[in-house]
Motif scaffolding. Sequence first.
Motif, PDB file in Angstrom:
ATOM      1  N   ILE A  32       0.856  -1.180   0.000  1.00  0.00           N
ATOM      2  CA  ILE A  32       0.000   0.000   0.000  1.00  0.00           C
ATOM      3  C   ILE A  32       0.893   1.232   0.000  1.00  0.00           C
ATOM      4  CG2 ILE A  32      -1.765   1.289   1.266  1.00  0.00           C
ATOM      5  CD1 ILE A  32      -2.615  -1.389   2.515  1.00  0.00           C
ATOM      6  N   ALA A  33       0.497   2.240  -0.760  1.00  0.00           N
ATOM      7  CA  ALA A  33       1.263   3.484  -0.819  1.00  0.00           C
ATOM      8  C   ALA A  33       0.312   4.669  -0.810  1.00  0.00           C
ATOM      9  CB  ALA A  33       2.132   3.515  -2.069  1.00  0.00           C
ATOM     10  N   VAL A  34       0.881   5.825  -0.561  1.00  0.00           N
ATOM     11  CA  VAL A  34       0.133   7.080  -0.524  1.00  0.00           C
ATOM     12  C   VAL A  34       0.834   8.084  -1.418  1.00  0.00           C
ATOM     13  CG1 VAL A  34      -0.526   9.002   0.972  1.00  0.00           C
ATOM     14  CG2 VAL A  34      -0.685   6.674   1.818  1.00  0.00           C
ATOM     15  N   VAL A  35       0.044   8.900  -2.112  1.00  0.00           N
ATOM     16  CA  VAL A  35       0.591   9.978  -2.935  1.00  0.00           C
ATOM     17  C   VAL A  35      -0.078  11.275  -2.501  1.00  0.00           C
ATOM     18  CG1 VAL A  35       0.744  10.926  -5.257  1.00  0.00           C
ATOM     19  CG2 VAL A  35       1.027   8.487  -4.911  1.00  0.00           C
ATOM     20  N   ASN A  36       0.729  12.288  -2.271  1.00  0.00           N
ATOM     21  CA  ASN A  36       0.215  13.616  -1.948  1.00  0.00           C
ATOM     22  C   ASN A  36       0.153  14.400  -3.259  1.00  0.00           C
ATOM     23  OD1 ASN A  36      -0.106  16.310  -1.272  1.00  0.00           O
ATOM     24  ND2 ASN A  36       1.073  16.118   0.614  1.00  0.00           N
ATOM     25  N   PRO A  37      -1.027  14.479  -3.886  1.00  0.00           N
ATOM     26  CA  PRO A  37      -1.117  15.086  -5.220  1.00  0.00           C
ATOM     27  C   PRO A  37      -0.738  16.569  -5.240  1.00  0.00           C
ATOM     28  CG  PRO A  37      -3.303  14.669  -4.344  1.00  0.00           C
ATOM     29  CD  PRO A  37      -2.334  14.061  -3.387  1.00  0.00           C
ATOM     30  N   ASN A  38      -1.062  17.299  -4.189  1.00  0.00           N
ATOM     31  CA  ASN A  38      -0.714  18.726  -4.168  1.00  0.00           C
ATOM     32  C   ASN A  38       0.797  18.918  -4.152  1.00  0.00           C
ATOM     33  OD1 ASN A  38      -3.383  19.596  -4.190  1.00  0.00           O
ATOM     34  ND2 ASN A  38      -3.532  19.450  -1.973  1.00  0.00           N
ATOM     35  N   ARG A  39       1.485  18.148  -3.324  1.00  0.00           N
ATOM     36  CA  ARG A  39       2.940  18.250  -3.260  1.00  0.00           C
ATOM     37  C   ARG A  39       3.576  17.827  -4.577  1.00  0.00           C
ATOM     38  NH1 ARG A  39       5.919  14.354   0.319  1.00  0.00           N
ATOM     39  NH2 ARG A  39       7.434  13.996  -1.280  1.00  0.00           N
ATOM     40  N   VAL A  40       3.054  16.763  -5.155  1.00  0.00           N
ATOM     41  CA  VAL A  40       3.593  16.283  -6.431  1.00  0.00           C
ATOM     42  C   VAL A  40       3.457  17.364  -7.498  1.00  0.00           C
ATOM     43  CG1 VAL A  40       3.205  14.633  -8.305  1.00  0.00           C
ATOM     44  CG2 VAL A  40       3.256  13.830  -5.945  1.00  0.00           C
ATOM     45  N   VAL A  41       2.283  17.939  -7.596  1.00  0.00           N
ATOM     46  CA  VAL A  41       2.052  18.969  -8.616  1.00  0.00           C
ATOM     47  C   VAL A  41       2.954  20.175  -8.376  1.00  0.00           C
ATOM     48  CG1 VAL A  41       0.362  20.661  -9.438  1.00  0.00           C
ATOM     49  CG2 VAL A  41      -0.286  18.268  -9.219  1.00  0.00           C
ATOM     50  N   GLU A  42       3.001  20.661  -7.151  1.00  0.00           N
ATOM     51  CA  GLU A  42       3.753  21.874  -6.855  1.00  0.00           C
ATOM     52  C   GLU A  42       5.265  21.694  -6.991  1.00  0.00           C
ATOM     53  OE1 GLU A  42       2.365  23.071  -3.019  1.00  0.00           O
ATOM     54  OE2 GLU A  42       0.399  23.642  -3.798  1.00  0.00           O
ATOM     55  N   GLN A  43       5.759  20.478  -6.837  1.00  0.00           N
ATOM     56  CA  GLN A  43       7.200  20.252  -6.923  1.00  0.00           C
ATOM     57  C   GLN A  43       7.644  19.697  -8.277  1.00  0.00           C
ATOM     58  OE1 GLN A  43       8.539  17.939  -3.560  1.00  0.00           O
ATOM     59  NE2 GLN A  43       7.830  19.450  -2.090  1.00  0.00           N
ATOM     60  N   SER A  44       6.712  19.539  -9.197  1.00  0.00           N
ATOM     61  CA  SER A  44       7.070  18.981 -10.501  1.00  0.00           C
ATOM     62  C   SER A  44       7.608  20.087 -11.418  1.00  0.00           C
ATOM     63  CB  SER A  44       5.861  18.317 -11.152  1.00  0.00           C
ATOM     64  OG  SER A  44       4.918  19.287 -11.549  1.00  0.00           O
TER      65      SER A  44
END
Length: 176
Positions: A32-44
Motif C-alpha cells: 500500500i502506498a500514498v501519494v500527496n497530489p498537491n505536493r507532487v504537482v507543486e514540486q514537478s
Amino acid sequence: MRLNVIKTLIISGLLLCALLGQRATLAADYRIAVVNPNRVVEQSPQYEAARDALQHEVEDRERGLRNQQEQIASLQKKLEHDGALMSESEIQRLQNDIRSRTRKLKYARDEFQEDFALRQNELRTKLGRQVNEVVVELAKEQKFDLILSEGLVYSNPRIDISDLVIERLKQEFNKK
C-alpha cells in the motif's frame, strides 16, 4: 469533483477494510502506498514550466490593460484641465470617448480574467493526468496493490511515494 472524492474514499475504505480483514500473515503480502497530489504537482518541473509560461502570457495582457487605463486617465486629465476652454461638442465627444474606452477596458479585463481561469484549469487538468499516469506506471512497476491519494487524514511517511512520482515527472520533463 466532490463526488469523485467521495467515491474514491468509499472505494478506498472498502478496499482497506477488506485488506485489514485478512489474517495478519496475509496482510504482509499487500503493498500500500500514498501519494500527496498537491505536493507532487507543486514540486514537478511541469508545474513550474506551465506557471512560467502562464506568467509570460499574463504579463503581456496586463501590460496592454495598463496602457489602456493610462490612456483613459490621460483623457480624463485633459478633460479636467482643458474642459473650460473646449466647446460643448468637444467636451461631449471627449466624454463619449472616455466612456467608450472605459467600457472596452472593463470588457477586456473580464475577458482576461475568464481566459486566465480557463488556462489555469487546462494546465492543472493536463498536469493531473500526467501525475495519474506516472502513479499508475509506478504502481505497476513496483507492484503496489493499493495507492491512496486525496482525502487522507493521516499516512505514515514510509508509504508515501510522492517523491518517486516527482522524480519520474522530472525524468519525463527532461526527455522533452
